[in-house]
Write a protein that holds these residues in place. Structure first.
Motif, PDB file in Angstrom:
ATOM      1  N   PRO A 293     -25.413  46.228  30.184  1.00  0.00           N
ATOM      2  CA  PRO A 293     -26.914  45.985  29.935  1.00  0.00           C
ATOM      3  C   PRO A 293     -28.039  45.380  31.037  1.00  0.00           C
ATOM      4  N   PRO A 294     -29.738  45.759  31.269  1.00  0.00           N
ATOM      5  CA  PRO A 294     -29.779  45.472  31.733  1.00  0.00           C
ATOM      6  C   PRO A 294     -29.707  43.861  32.238  1.00  0.00           C
ATOM      7  N   VAL A 295     -30.424  43.934  33.433  1.00  0.00           N
ATOM      8  CA  VAL A 295     -30.823  42.403  34.323  1.00  0.00           C
ATOM      9  C   VAL A 295     -31.880  41.444  33.736  1.00  0.00           C
ATOM     10  N   GLN A 296     -30.694  40.404  33.181  1.00  0.00           N
ATOM     11  CA  GLN A 296     -32.186  39.174  33.036  1.00  0.00           C
ATOM     12  C   GLN A 296     -32.589  38.119  33.749  1.00  0.00           C
ATOM     13  N   THR A 297     -32.201  38.046  35.403  1.00  0.00           N
ATOM     14  CA  THR A 297     -32.877  37.543  36.011  1.00  0.00           C
ATOM     15  C   THR A 297     -32.649  37.871  37.443  1.00  0.00           C
ATOM     16  N   LEU A 298     -33.209  37.352  37.793  1.00  0.00           N
ATOM     17  CA  LEU A 298     -33.893  37.916  40.016  1.00  0.00           C
ATOM     18  C   LEU A 298     -32.539  37.258  40.410  1.00  0.00           C
ATOM     19  N   ARG A 299     -31.674  36.710  40.122  1.00  0.00           N
ATOM     20  CA  ARG A 299     -29.804  36.617  40.425  1.00  0.00           C
ATOM     21  C   ARG A 299     -29.158  37.717  40.670  1.00  0.00           C
ATOM     22  N   GLU A 300     -29.663  38.268  38.705  1.00  0.00           N
ATOM     23  CA  GLU A 300     -28.659  39.424  38.359  1.00  0.00           C
ATOM     24  C   GLU A 300     -28.851  40.266  39.088  1.00  0.00           C
ATOM     25  N   LEU A 301     -30.662  40.740  39.254  1.00  0.00           N
ATOM     26  CA  LEU A 301     -31.272  41.590  40.154  1.00  0.00           C
ATOM     27  C   LEU A 301     -31.080  42.114  41.153  1.00  0.00           C
ATOM     28  N   GLU A 302     -30.666  40.616  42.229  1.00  0.00           N
ATOM     29  CA  GLU A 302     -29.461  41.135  44.002  1.00  0.00           C
ATOM     30  C   GLU A 302     -28.676  41.207  44.514  1.00  0.00           C
ATOM     31  N   ALA A 303     -27.970  40.533  43.065  1.00  0.00           N
ATOM     32  CA  ALA A 303     -26.522  40.669  42.873  1.00  0.00           C
ATOM     33  C   ALA A 303     -26.168  42.552  43.111  1.00  0.00           C
ATOM     34  N   ALA A 304     -27.178  42.910  41.535  1.00  0.00           N
ATOM     35  CA  ALA A 304     -27.091  44.534  41.057  1.00  0.00           C
ATOM     36  C   ALA A 304     -27.505  45.260  42.595  1.00  0.00           C
ATOM     37  N   LEU A 305     -28.626  44.786  43.147  1.00  0.00           N
ATOM     38  CA  LEU A 305     -29.332  45.604  44.314  1.00  0.00           C
ATOM     39  C   LEU A 305     -27.671  45.497  45.544  1.00  0.00           C
ATOM     40  N   HIS A 306     -27.268  44.456  45.508  1.00  0.00           N
ATOM     41  CA  HIS A 306     -26.795  44.879  46.661  1.00  0.00           C
ATOM     42  C   HIS A 306     -25.225  45.476  46.154  1.00  0.00           C
ATOM     43  N   ARG A 307     -25.080  45.117  45.171  1.00  0.00           N
ATOM     44  CA  ARG A 307     -23.402  46.094  44.386  1.00  0.00           C
ATOM     45  C   ARG A 307     -24.230  47.813  44.476  1.00  0.00           C
ATOM     46  N   GLU A 308     -24.987  48.177  44.750  1.00  0.00           N
ATOM     47  CA  GLU A 308     -25.831  48.812  43.920  1.00  0.00           C
ATOM     48  C   GLU A 308     -25.717  49.661  45.700  1.00  0.00           C
ATOM     49  N   TRP A 309     -26.051  49.114  46.389  1.00  0.00           N
ATOM     50  CA  TRP A 309     -26.182  49.723  47.312  1.00  0.00           C
ATOM     51  C   TRP A 309     -24.946  50.204  47.925  1.00  0.00           C
ATOM     52  N   LEU A 310     -23.938  49.230  48.259  1.00  0.00           N
ATOM     53  CA  LEU A 310     -22.330  49.714  48.325  1.00  0.00           C
ATOM     54  C   LEU A 310     -21.839  50.996  47.563  1.00  0.00           C
ATOM     55  N   GLN A 311     -22.252  51.909  46.889  1.00  0.00           N
ATOM     56  CA  GLN A 311     -22.318  52.397  46.193  1.00  0.00           C
ATOM     57  C   GLN A 311     -22.837  54.175  46.256  1.00  0.00           C
ATOM     58  N   VAL A 312     -23.977  53.786  47.367  1.00  0.00           N
ATOM     59  CA  VAL A 312     -24.930  54.734  48.253  1.00  0.00           C
ATOM     60  C   VAL A 312     -23.479  55.586  48.494  1.00  0.00           C
ATOM     61  N   THR A 313     -23.563  57.020  49.085  1.00  0.00           N
ATOM     62  CA  THR A 313     -22.453  57.897  49.859  1.00  0.00           C
ATOM     63  C   THR A 313     -22.626  57.501  51.002  1.00  0.00           C
ATOM     64  N   ARG A 314     -21.909  57.952  51.683  1.00  0.00           N
ATOM     65  CA  ARG A 314     -22.319  58.525  53.094  1.00  0.00           C
ATOM     66  C   ARG A 314     -22.749  60.238  53.022  1.00  0.00           C
ATOM     67  N   GLU A 315     -22.417  60.682  51.730  1.00  0.00           N
ATOM     68  CA  GLU A 315     -22.711  62.211  51.384  1.00  0.00           C
ATOM     69  C   GLU A 315     -24.744  62.277  51.044  1.00  0.00           C
ATOM     70  N   GLN A 316     -24.496  61.587  50.127  1.00  0.00           N
ATOM     71  CA  GLN A 316     -26.129  61.378  49.581  1.00  0.00           C
ATOM     72  C   GLN A 316     -26.735  61.057  50.843  1.00  0.00           C
ATOM     73  N   ILE A 317     -26.530  60.054  51.613  1.00  0.00           N
ATOM     74  CA  ILE A 317     -27.147  60.189  53.193  1.00  0.00           C
ATOM     75  C   ILE A 317     -27.793  61.028  54.066  1.00  0.00           C
ATOM     76  N   ARG A 318     -26.147  61.339  54.873  1.00  0.00           N
ATOM     77  CA  ARG A 318     -25.770  62.597  55.429  1.00  0.00           C
ATOM     78  C   ARG A 318     -27.952  63.412  54.625  1.00  0.00           C
ATOM     79  N   ARG A 319     -27.418  63.849  53.714  1.00  0.00           N
ATOM     80  CA  ARG A 319     -28.057  64.888  53.261  1.00  0.00           C
ATOM     81  C   ARG A 319     -29.582  64.590  53.214  1.00  0.00           C
ATOM     82  N   LEU A 320     -30.538  63.301  53.149  1.00  0.00           N
ATOM     83  CA  LEU A 320     -31.518  63.152  53.642  1.00  0.00           C
ATOM     84  C   LEU A 320     -31.569  62.819  55.066  1.00  0.00           C
ATOM     85  N   THR A 321     -31.016  62.487  55.454  1.00  0.00           N
ATOM     86  CA  THR A 321     -30.557  62.486  56.951  1.00  0.00           C
ATOM     87  C   THR A 321     -31.048  63.998  57.862  1.00  0.00           C
TER      88      THR A 321
END
Length: 341
Positions: A293-321
Motif C-alpha cells: 500500500p502507498p505511504v500514508q505519513t511523513l514518517r513512512e515516506l522517510e523510511a521508504a526513501l532510506h529503504r529504496e536508497w539502499l536498493q539502488v544497485t552499483r550497476e544502476q549508478i555506474r550506468r549513470l556515472t
C-alpha cells in the motif's frame, strides 16, 4: 437520414435480375430501393463494366498550399498555442473550423505531446555550461570516477501528476471514482541529501526543515563527506561536487571544506542534466509512487526513501556515472543549451 449503401453482392444481384428482364421498378420493389438507384447502377455497369463506386474528389480544401506553409511558420513560432488560438492567428478574416487546424497539424506530422520542462537558461548560463564542458571534454572514466556527485531532493507525501488522465464515459467527470483527491502542498514533504560516485554510494541523510549552511556542515559534511574522504589517501582523494545553492556556497562552508582538504568541482549554474544523481532521485520517486500500500505519513515516506536508497544497485549508478562523456558531448553539441538528459 443517411442513404443506405449498396453492398457489392446486392449490386451484382441487381445486374443479374436486370439481365433476366426484370424492370427497374420491379427490382426496386423487391429489394427495397427506389427505381432510380437501380437505373443508375445499371447505367454505370454498361459504361464501365463494374459496379464499384468511382473515386471521388471529396470536399475541396478551404486553404491553399501557400496558406498551409504560412500556418507551419506560425506553429514554429508559437508551439504552445491551442487550435483555437492558431485559427485566429492564421487566417483571422476567414471562417475556419478547429477541425481544419487539427487536420493541417496532422498532415504536417504534428501531435500534442508531453512538454519537457527544463531550468531557464540565459545566454550567460549557456556560455558557462559550454566552457565547463569544453574544459572536461577529454576526461576519461578514470577521471570521472573520482567525482562524488551530491544533491538534495524533496519528495511529496502525495504526488499529483498534472498529466494524469482518466478513462470515463461522457458526463461522468464528477463521479467519485473519477476524481483524483488532493491535499494542500502535497500533504507535506521530506528532504534528503545523497551522494554517489562510480565506486560507492554514501548514506542518505534526512534534512530537517530548510537547509542552512550550518546544518549542511553539522549533518552532512562533517559526519558523512569528510569522514568518507579522510579514509582515502591524500594523493587519491575524491573530488566533491555540489551545486551553487546558497547553503553550499556560504563562507563558513567554503572555509570548512578547505580546512579539511576537500577538493570541490566548480559547477555551472542551471545544470541538473550534468549531475547523474538527478536520475537516481527519479528512480526513488517512481519506486515510492509504486509502493502498495502507498505511504500514508511523513514518517513512512522517510523510511521508504532510506529503504529504496539502499536498493539502488552499483550497476544502476555506474550506468549513470559512466555516461558523463556523453552528457558533456551533448551540451557541447547544443552549444550550452538543453539536452535530453
Amino acid at each position: 437520414m443517411a442513404r443506405r449503401r449498396l453492398s457489392e453482392a446486392i449490386r451484382w444481384q441487381i445486374i443479374g435480375m436486370h439481365a433476366t428482364g426484370a424492370s427497374f421498378k420491379a427490382i426496386g420493389r423487391q429489394l427495397g430501393y427506389h427505381y432510380t438507384v437501380i437505373s443508375r447502377l445499371v447505367r454505370k455497369h454498361r459504361q464501365t463494366g463494374a459496379v464499384k463506386d468511382r473515386p471521388q474528389s471529396g470536399r475541396p480544401r478551404v486553404t491553399s498550399e501557400r496558406e498551409d506553409r504560412a500556418f507551419l511558420r506560425i506553429i514554429r513560432r508559437e508551439p504552445f498555442s491551442t487550435s483555437t488560438v492558431l485559427k485566429r492567428a492564421w487566417l483571422p478574416n476567414r471562417h475556419l473550423s478547429t477541425r481544419t487546424v487539427r487536420n493541417r497539424l496532422k498532415a504536417a506530422g504534428m501531435a500534442a505531446r508531453r512538454v519537457i520542462k527544463r531550468p531557464r537558461l540565459t545566454d550567460d548560463h549557456k556560455r558557462r555550461r559550454l566552457a565547463w564542458c569544453l574544459a572536461r571534454q577529454r576526461w576519461n572514466l578514470r577521471t570521472w570516477r573520482r567525482i562524488h556527485w551530491s544533491d538534495e531532493s524533496r519528495f511529496l507525501l502525495h504526488v499529483t501528476d498534472g498529466r494524469l488522465r482518466v478513462w470515463r464515459h461522457r458526463n461522468t467527470a464528477y463521479t467519485p471514482r473519477n476524481i483524483k483527491q488532493t491535499v494542500p502542498f502535497g500533504g507535506g514533504s521530506v528532504m534528503v541529501w545523497g551522494c554517489i560516485s562510480h565506486d560507492c554510494k554514501l548514506d542518505l541523510v534526512t534534512v530537517r526543515g530548510n537547509l542552512t549552511g550550518d546544518q549542511y556542515m553539522r549533518h552532512v559534511l562533517e559526519p558523512v563527506v569528510v569522514t568518507h574522504f579522510d579514509n582515502r589517501p591524500l594523493a587519491t582523494r575524491p573530488v566533491y561536487m555540489d551545486d551553487n545553492a546558497r547553503p553550499h556556497r556560504s563562507r563558513a562552508v567554503v572555509d570548512y571544506l578547505q580546512n579539511n582538504a576537500v577538493t570541490t568541482l566548480p559547477w555551472p549554474a542551471m545544470s541538473p542534466d550534468l549531475n547523474p544523481l538527478e536520475h537516481v532521485w527519479d528512480i526513488l520517486g517512481r519506486r515510492i509512487q509504486a509502493l502498495q500500500p502507498p505511504v500514508q505519513t511523513l514518517r513512512e515516506l522517510e523510511a521508504a526513501l532510506h529503504r529504496e536508497w539502499l536498493q539502488v544497485t552499483r550497476e544502476q549508478i555506474r550506468r549513470l556515472t559512466g555516461g558523463m562523456r556523453r552528457r558533456v558531448d551533448a551540451v557541447i553539441r547544443a552549444r550550452g543549451g538543453f539536452t535530453r538528459y
